[in-house]
Every structure is written in structure tokens, then in C-alpha cells.
Design a protein around this motif. Structure first.
Motif, PDB file in Angstrom:
ATOM      1  N   ASP A   1       7.959  -5.467 -18.395  1.00 49.97           N
ATOM      2  CA  ASP A   1       7.459  -4.422 -19.287  1.00 49.97           C
ATOM      3  C   ASP A   1       7.800  -3.023 -18.790  1.00 49.97           C
ATOM      4  OD1 ASP A   1       6.153  -5.719 -21.496  1.00 49.97           O
ATOM      5  OD2 ASP A   1       4.746  -6.551 -20.043  1.00 49.97           O
TER       6      ASP A   1
ATOM      7  N   ILE B   1       9.392   2.300 -20.412  1.00 53.43           N
ATOM      8  CA  ILE B   1       9.455   3.737 -20.122  1.00 53.43           C
ATOM      9  C   ILE B   1      10.708   4.343 -20.760  1.00 53.43           C
ATOM     10  CG2 ILE B   1       9.648   5.435 -18.230  1.00 53.43           C
ATOM     11  CD1 ILE B   1       7.918   3.610 -16.551  1.00 53.43           C
TER      12      ILE B   1
ATOM     13  N   LEU C   1       8.546   7.776 -12.457  1.00 51.36           N
ATOM     14  CA  LEU C   1       7.586   6.693 -12.701  1.00 51.36           C
ATOM     15  C   LEU C   1       8.292   5.371 -12.979  1.00 51.36           C
ATOM     16  CD1 LEU C   1       5.039   8.639 -14.910  1.00 51.36           C
ATOM     17  CD2 LEU C   1       4.458   7.406 -12.827  1.00 51.36           C
TER      18      LEU C   1
ATOM     19  N   MET D   1       0.331  -4.647 -19.296  1.00 47.49           N
ATOM     20  CA  MET D   1       1.773  -4.379 -19.308  1.00 47.49           C
ATOM     21  C   MET D   1       2.522  -5.114 -18.194  1.00 47.49           C
ATOM     22  SD  MET D   1       3.255  -2.544 -21.618  1.00 47.49           S
ATOM     23  CE  MET D   1       2.572  -2.046 -23.192  1.00 47.49           C
TER      24      MET D   1
ATOM     25  N   TYR E   1       2.683  -3.378 -14.876  1.00 45.73           N
ATOM     26  CA  TYR E   1       3.261  -2.027 -14.776  1.00 45.73           C
ATOM     27  C   TYR E   1       2.403  -0.990 -15.497  1.00 45.73           C
ATOM     28  CZ  TYR E   1       7.432  -4.407 -13.081  1.00 45.73           C
ATOM     29  OH  TYR E   1       8.303  -5.159 -12.358  1.00 45.73           O
TER      30      TYR E   1
ATOM     31  N   PHE F   1       0.152   1.188 -14.766  1.00 49.35           N
ATOM     32  CA  PHE F   1       0.063   2.563 -14.257  1.00 49.35           C
ATOM     33  C   PHE F   1       1.299   3.373 -14.657  1.00 49.35           C
ATOM     34  CE2 PHE F   1       1.427   5.542 -10.924  1.00 49.35           C
ATOM     35  CZ  PHE F   1       0.419   6.487 -11.059  1.00 49.35           C
ATOM     36  N   TYR F   2       2.489   2.781 -14.440  1.00 47.33           N
ATOM     37  CA  TYR F   2       3.736   3.508 -14.715  1.00 47.33           C
ATOM     38  C   TYR F   2       3.930   3.751 -16.201  1.00 47.33           C
ATOM     39  CZ  TYR F   2       4.375   2.017  -9.934  1.00 47.33           C
ATOM     40  OH  TYR F   2       4.184   1.809  -8.593  1.00 47.33           O
TER      41      TYR F   2
END
Lengths: 248, 57
Positions: free
Chosen positions: A52, A56, A113, B7, B10, B12-13
Motif C-alpha cells: 500500500d 503516496i 515519507l 494500509m 504503511y 503513518f506514511y
């Protein structure tokens, strides 16, 4: 044609036109943003390598594209401002800088991140990351220079020159991943090759990219209106606008 | 639902990235809107003052 350009470049015309365009841009932006977020966070499947964490991408890549795009648009305004001395180009140039800086900042932080879980580090001084950081300093430099010079016509001239000098950084950022051996991966989407991503991963990315472009237009118009009023508080066109609003 | 927030570990990111994006977008609308409102107010004060001056003369 030139006459038409001059009408469009007039403060009064721009102020009225942008006032009407803002609600439309706002609606289009919110709709596209919601579609993009839903696609990116819900319907797109997890990546087989990154899980996942790859999600981003839907913030990072559109923000990074915008950071380059806005700088190129600013360079165009800088040429118009220097060659034809059109005031509106100066206003649009300086109003773009904070938005460009915001997207650059967003691209850098989301990159960090993303880098931490994937590369194991928040930051590395490699070509892509360093040249993008330089872009952020260029945006800040433009804003600082403009704020530091009292006369706004002179300030605009200085800012235009600085913007054009900084253009050399743009191809460096773009090609950094091909020219140097960097930690950053190569481009996943190019104009020439077929994308390697499956459709349900690619679509939200494109929707977010369009949403961010519209956002730039939206934020730019609001900023430019404020800048115009600030630069010409005594002008007759503004007086007419204020009287109109008071009558309503 | 909790899996969505998790997630795949993940969270936090992912959620830091998305919330920062949202904050930056909102600030880039609200900030300039307030600035616009303030400068129009200032300009209209100037015009009001100018109007009063020309009435006196």
C-alpha cells in the motif's frame, strides 16, 4: 489580435473574469479531487512490490509535476513581462511562486515519507532530490526578492530575470534520473512509451494530476486578484468594482 | 474499515502524506482569499476617504 490581448491584459477585465471563473474552478477541483482520492486510496490495488505504500504516488507525482510545470509557466510570464512590460504578466508571475513552492515542498516531504519505508532513508543527497530542493530555494528566492524591493515594477523586473536564470535547473531535475545513477526510480510515465502501470492504478494518477492543475489555476486567480488590488488600490477600475459591490 | 486505515502497515506514511497535501491545498485557498478580502477593504477605505475629500473641496 494585439488589441484583444490588451483588453485581456487589462486589470479591470481580468478582475471581473476571474471573479466569475473561481466558483467553476472550485467545483471542478473538488469533484476531481474526490474521484482521484477514491481511485487512489480505495479502488487501486496494492502494488505487488511496494504494497500500500505506493499510494503516496497519487500525491507525490502530481505535486512534483506541478512543481516543474508552474516554474515553466512562470518563465513564460517572465518573458512576457520583460519584453512587452505587461503588468498582468508580472502579477501572474509573482502570484505563481508561492503555489509552486507549496507543490515543491509537498513533493519533497511526500518523497521523504515514501523513501523511508522503501529505501530505508528519509533523505539522500542524490541528483533528483538535490535539484528539487534547489527548485524550492528558487521559488523562495523569487518570493523574497519581490518582497524586498519596494517599487513593484522594479521588483517584477528583477524577479523575471531571476526566474529565467533558474530555468536551467528544470531540465536538470527532469533528466537527473537518467543522467546520474540515483536512488530515485526512473519515470514511470513518459510521453513516448506505453505506461507500464495497469489502468486502475494509472487513472487516479491522471485524475489527480488534472485536479492539481485546476487547483493551480484556482489559487493563482485568487492570489492575482489580491495582488492586483494591493498594487492598484487607487485605480478607477477598482473604484467601479467596489461601487458595484456596494450597490448589490 | 480498520484495514483501510491500517494500509498494510504503511498507515503513518500514507496518512501523513495525504493530510499534509490537504492542509497545503486548503491553506493555498484560504490564505489568498483572506488577503484579497483585506486588500479590498483597505482599497474601499481609501476610496471612501478620497470621496469625502472631493466632497469638501
Amino acid at each position: 489580435m494585439m488589441k484583444w490581448l490588451h483588453i485581456m491584459a487589462s486589470s479591470a477585465w481580468f478582475y471581473r473574469f476571474s471573479g466569475q471563473a473561481i466558483p467553476w474552478l472550485m467545483s471542478a477541483f473538488i469533484v476531481l479531487l474526490l474521484i482521484g482520492l477514491y481511485g487512489g486510496l480505495v479502488t487501486a490495488p496494492a502494488d505487488y512490490q511496494q504494497g500500500d505504500a505506493f499510494r503516496i504516488i497519487y500525491i507525490h507525482v502530481p505535486a512534483a509535476w506541478m512543481s516543474l510545470f508552474i516554474y515553466c509557466v512562470m518563465a513564460m510570464y517572465a518573458v512576457i513581462a520583460l519584453v512587452w512590460r505587461i503588468k498582468l504578466a508580472e502579477v501572474l508571475l509573482i502570484s505563481s511562486a508561492p503555489i509552486g513552492a507549496a507543490f515543491t515542498f509537498l513533493a519533497l516531504v511526500t518523497g521523504s515519507l515514501w523513501g523511508k519505508p522503501m529505501w530505508g532513508t528519509w533523505w539522500s543527497w542524490d541528483a533528483r532530490l538535490t535539484s528539487e530542493l534547489l527548485l524550492l530555494f528558487l521559488y523562495w528566492g523569487v518570493m523574497g526578492l519581490y518582497a524586498a524591493i519596494e517599487d513593484k515594477r522594479t521588483a517584477s523586473k528583477a524577479v523575471s530575470v531571476l526566474t529565467l536564470v533558474g530555468v536551467v535547473n528544470i531540465p536538470i531535475i527532469h533528466y537527473s534520473v537518467s543522467w546520474w545513477n540515483t536512488l530515485h526510480q526512473g519515470p514511470s510515465i513518459t510521453m513516448t512509451d506505453k505506461p507500464t502501470m495497469p489502468m486502475e492504478m494509472l487513472m487516479p494518477l491522471l485524475v489527480m494530476a488534472v485536479a492539481f492543475k485546476i487547483f493551480y489555476g484556482l489559487s493563482l486567480l485568487i492570489r492575482a486578484r489580491a495582488e492586483l488590488v494591493e498594487r492598484e488600490p487607487q485605480s478607477r477600475w477598482l473604484k467601479a468594482v467596489i461601487e458595484e459591490n456596494n450597490d448589490e | 474499515m480498520s484495514e483501510f486505515i491500517y494500509m498494510g502497515g504503511y498507515s503513518f506514511y500514507i496518512w501523513s502524506s495525504y493530510s499534509l497535501a490537504l492542509i497545503i491545498l486548503v491553506l493555498n485557498i484560504l490564505g489568498p482569499s483572506l488577503k484579497h478580502k483585506k486588500s479590498v477593504q483597505q482599497a474601499s477605505d481609501i476610496h471612501l476617504l478620497n470621496g469625502m475629500k472631493s466632497d469638501e473641496s
